[in-house]
Design a protein around this motif. Structure first.
Motif, PDB file in Angstrom:
ATOM      1  N   SER A 119       0.829  -1.209   0.000  1.00 10.60           N
ATOM      2  CA  SER A 119       0.000   0.000   0.000  1.00 10.60           C
ATOM      3  C   SER A 119       0.862   1.257   0.000  1.00 10.60           C
ATOM      4  O   SER A 119       0.597   2.203  -0.757  1.00 10.60           O
ATOM      5  CB  SER A 119      -0.916  -0.003   1.231  1.00 10.60           C
ATOM      6  OG  SER A 119      -1.756  -1.145   1.247  1.00 10.60           O
TER       7      SER A 119
ATOM      8  N   SER B 237       4.003   1.524  -0.974  1.00  9.45           N
ATOM      9  CA  SER B 237       4.729   1.615  -2.246  1.00  9.45           C
ATOM     10  C   SER B 237       3.822   2.091  -3.368  1.00  9.45           C
ATOM     11  O   SER B 237       4.237   2.880  -4.232  1.00  9.45           O
ATOM     12  CB  SER B 237       5.339   0.254  -2.606  1.00  9.45           C
ATOM     13  OG  SER B 237       6.300  -0.135  -1.654  1.00  9.45           O
ATOM     14  N   PHE B 238       2.579   1.615  -3.381  1.00 10.02           N
ATOM     15  CA  PHE B 238       1.642   2.044  -4.411  1.00 10.02           C
ATOM     16  C   PHE B 238       1.386   3.548  -4.327  1.00 10.02           C
ATOM     17  O   PHE B 238       1.179   4.216  -5.353  1.00 10.02           O
ATOM     18  CB  PHE B 238       0.324   1.289  -4.266  1.00 10.02           C
ATOM     19  CG  PHE B 238      -0.716   1.676  -5.281  1.00 10.02           C
ATOM     20  CD1 PHE B 238      -0.612   1.249  -6.589  1.00 10.02           C
ATOM     21  CD2 PHE B 238      -1.772   2.498  -4.930  1.00 10.02           C
ATOM     22  CE1 PHE B 238      -1.559   1.616  -7.533  1.00 10.02           C
ATOM     23  CE2 PHE B 238      -2.727   2.862  -5.862  1.00 10.02           C
ATOM     24  CZ  PHE B 238      -2.625   2.423  -7.167  1.00 10.02           C
ATOM     25  N   LEU B 239       1.438   4.102  -3.106  1.00  9.90           N
ATOM     26  CA  LEU B 239       1.235   5.537  -2.920  1.00  9.90           C
ATOM     27  C   LEU B 239       2.505   6.351  -3.189  1.00  9.90           C
ATOM     28  O   LEU B 239       2.494   7.566  -3.020  1.00  9.90           O
ATOM     29  CB  LEU B 239       0.744   5.813  -1.494  1.00  9.90           C
ATOM     30  CG  LEU B 239      -0.639   5.237  -1.155  1.00  9.90           C
ATOM     31  CD1 LEU B 239      -0.943   5.449   0.326  1.00  9.90           C
ATOM     32  CD2 LEU B 239      -1.706   5.883  -2.018  1.00  9.90           C
ATOM     33  N   GLY B 240       3.581   5.671  -3.589  1.00 11.91           N
ATOM     34  CA  GLY B 240       4.809   6.373  -3.895  1.00 11.91           C
ATOM     35  C   GLY B 240       5.727   6.586  -2.718  1.00 11.91           C
ATOM     36  O   GLY B 240       6.661   7.385  -2.792  1.00 11.91           O
TER      37      GLY B 240
ATOM     38  N   GLY C 128       4.914  -4.250  -4.601  1.00 12.37           N
ATOM     39  CA  GLY C 128       4.121  -3.026  -4.498  1.00 12.37           C
ATOM     40  C   GLY C 128       4.689  -1.898  -5.333  1.00 12.37           C
ATOM     41  O   GLY C 128       3.948  -1.120  -5.951  1.00 12.37           O
ATOM     42  N   GLU C 129       6.013  -1.804  -5.378  1.00 10.22           N
ATOM     43  CA  GLU C 129       6.658  -0.770  -6.184  1.00 10.22           C
ATOM     44  C   GLU C 129       6.420  -1.017  -7.676  1.00 10.22           C
ATOM     45  O   GLU C 129       6.271  -0.069  -8.454  1.00 10.22           O
ATOM     46  CB  GLU C 129       8.151  -0.754  -5.882  1.00 10.22           C
ATOM     47  CG  GLU C 129       8.864   0.524  -6.305  1.00 10.22           C
ATOM     48  CD  GLU C 129       8.529   1.699  -5.427  1.00 10.22           C
ATOM     49  OE1 GLU C 129       8.749   2.848  -5.879  1.00 10.22           O
ATOM     50  OE2 GLU C 129       8.052   1.500  -4.294  1.00 10.22           O
TER      51      GLU C 129
ATOM     52  N   HIS D  96       3.083   0.313  -8.446  1.00 11.01           N
ATOM     53  CA  HIS D  96       3.144   1.782  -8.456  1.00 11.01           C
ATOM     54  C   HIS D  96       3.686   2.293  -9.790  1.00 11.01           C
ATOM     55  O   HIS D  96       3.130   3.224 -10.384  1.00 11.01           O
ATOM     56  CB  HIS D  96       4.026   2.266  -7.309  1.00 11.01           C
ATOM     57  CG  HIS D  96       4.446   3.695  -7.427  1.00 11.01           C
ATOM     58  ND1 HIS D  96       3.569   4.751  -7.281  1.00 11.01           N
ATOM     59  CD2 HIS D  96       5.668   4.248  -7.704  1.00 11.01           C
ATOM     60  CE1 HIS D  96       4.214   5.891  -7.448  1.00 11.01           C
ATOM     61  NE2 HIS D  96       5.483   5.608  -7.710  1.00 11.01           N
TER      62      HIS D  96
ATOM     63  N   SER E 221       1.806   4.628 -12.548  1.00 10.99           N
ATOM     64  CA  SER E 221       2.281   5.982 -12.839  1.00 10.99           C
ATOM     65  C   SER E 221       2.931   6.116 -14.210  1.00 10.99           C
ATOM     66  O   SER E 221       3.132   7.239 -14.679  1.00 10.99           O
ATOM     67  CB  SER E 221       3.284   6.424 -11.761  1.00 10.99           C
ATOM     68  OG  SER E 221       4.411   5.553 -11.729  1.00 10.99           O
TER      69      SER E 221
ATOM     70  N   TYR F 219       0.961  -5.082 -14.344  1.00 10.49           N
ATOM     71  CA  TYR F 219       0.429  -4.839 -13.008  1.00 10.49           C
ATOM     72  C   TYR F 219      -0.261  -6.053 -12.375  1.00 10.49           C
ATOM     73  O   TYR F 219      -0.329  -6.161 -11.148  1.00 10.49           O
ATOM     74  CB  TYR F 219      -0.559  -3.670 -13.027  1.00 10.49           C
ATOM     75  CG  TYR F 219      -1.775  -3.838 -13.909  1.00 10.49           C
ATOM     76  CD1 TYR F 219      -2.883  -4.573 -13.497  1.00 10.49           C
ATOM     77  CD2 TYR F 219      -1.821  -3.248 -15.177  1.00 10.49           C
ATOM     78  CE1 TYR F 219      -3.994  -4.721 -14.308  1.00 10.49           C
ATOM     79  CE2 TYR F 219      -2.936  -3.396 -15.997  1.00 10.49           C
ATOM     80  CZ  TYR F 219      -4.017  -4.133 -15.552  1.00 10.49           C
ATOM     81  OH  TYR F 219      -5.118  -4.288 -16.363  1.00 10.49           O
TER      82      TYR F 219
END
Length: 275
Positions: free
Chosen positions: A210, A212-215, A225-226, A229, A233, A245
Motif C-alpha cells: 500500500s 509503495s503504491f502511494l509512492g 508493491g513498487e 506503483h 504511474s 500490473y
C-alpha cells in the motif's frame, strides 16, 4: 478408559500454506538462477508477452518477469523483518504485563488501546513520508505499529499460565521471574507467537504494498508493491498492460494467503482410547 495422546499433525491447510511459501522462498533465494534476464538490463520498452519476454517489458525496457522474481526478495525481507520486530515487541510486553500485572499491565494495555484507536495506515503514511522513502524506514514504521494485537493476545494467555500449578511449583522451588518467564511462560505461548508472526508478516507485506503504491516505497529496491506503483504511474494501467500490473498483485495475494494458512490452528488428532 485412558486417552492416548499422539502428536498433533499438520493440517492440510497448513501444508498448502507451507508449500506456497516454500515456492516463494526458493524463488527469492535462487532469483539469479531462475530469472531469465538481468532485471536492470534495458531493451525495447512496452513490449507485450512473447517468447523472448514471457511477461513483456516495462516503460524502460526491463524484463518484467525477471523484475518480478527479484522483487520477491525485497517484499519477503520487508515482511519478515517488520513481522519479527512487531512480534518481538508485542510478545515481550505481553509477557511482562501478564506476569507482573499492576502498573506494568495498566501501562501496556493503555498504550495498546491508544495505538489501536489511531488508524494504522494513515499513521504509517505519515511516518513513511516523514522518514523519507526507504526500505528500512518502512520496516521500522510497520514493525513499531503492529505489536498491539500480539501483546494483547499473549497477555491473555500469560494471565492463565501464571496461575497454573507448574508455575507455582517453579516459584516455590526458588525459580526467579526471568527463569519462569523464559522456561515456562514463553514455551507455553510459542504457538500463539508463531501464529501472530505469520499474520504480522502478511500484514506487513500488504502495508508495504500500500505504501509503495502511494509512492512512499524505496525506488532503489523494487518490491511487488513498487512494481504496481510504476505500472500505475507510467502508463501500465492506462494502456491496459495487464502483464505489468497483474502478476505482482497476484504474487502479493498468494504470498499473504500462504502466511494466513500457516497461522491457522492445527487440527486436533483423534484420541485413541485404550482400556
Amino acid at each position: 478408559m485412558k486417552a492416548k495422546k499422539g502428536p498433533v499433525p499438520l493440517s492440510r491447510i497448513k501444508l498448502i500454506g507451507l508449500s506456497i511459501l516454500s515456492l516463494f522462498l526458493v524463488m527469492a533465494i535462487f532469483a539469479p538462477i531462475i530469472a531469465p534476464n538481468d532485471p536492470r538490463e534495458t531493451r525495447t520498452p512496452y513490449q507485450p508477452p512473447s517468447q523472448e519476454h514471457y511477461l513483456g517489458t516495462n516503460d524502460i525496457g526491463q524484463d518484467i518477469l525477471s523484475e518480478l522474481i527479484y522483487a520477491s526478495r525485497v517484499s519477503l525481507t520487508i515482511g519478515f523483518l517488520a513481522g519479527l520486530i512487531s512480534v518481538t515487541i508485542g510478545a515481550t510486553l505481553g509477557i511482562l504485563a501478564g506476569y507482573y500485572r499492576g502498573g506494568m499491565e495498566e501501562l501496556v494495555m493503555a498504550t495498546s488501546d491508544v495505538v489501536l484507536l489511531v488508524p494504522g495506515l494513515p499513521l504509517m503514511i505519515i511516518l513513511a513520508a516523514y522518514l523519507s522513502p526507504s526500505m528500512w524506514n518502512i520496516v521500522l514504521a510497520v514493525g513499531l505499529l503492529w505489536w498491539c494485537s500480539t501483546a494483547r493476545v499473549v497477555h491473555s494467555r500469560v494471565l492463565q499460565l501464571r496461575e497454573m500449578p507448574f508455575v507455582e511449583a517453579a516459584r516455590s522451588l526458588g525459580g526467579g521471574d526471568g527463569y519462569i518467564m523464559l522456561n515456562h511462560i514463553l514455551i507455553n505461548t510459542k504457538e500463539i507467537i508463531y501464529a501472530k508472526f505469520a499474520l504480522a508478516v502478511a500484514s506487513a507485506m500488504l502495508t508495504e504494498a500500500s505504501l509503495s503504491f502511494l509512492g512512499l516505497g524505496d525506488p532503489l529496491n523494487i518490491s511487488w508493491g513498487e512494481m504496481i506503483h510504476f505500472a500505475f504511474s507510467r502508463g501500465g494501467f492506462a494502456n491496459d498492460m495487464w502483464w505489468w500490473y497483474l502478476p505482482p498483485g497476484l504474487m502479493i495475494c498468494a504470498c499473504v494467503l500462504g502466511f494466513v494458512m500457516i497461522s491457522m490452528e492445527p487440527e486436533r488428532s483423534q484420541k485413541a482410547l485404550e482400556p
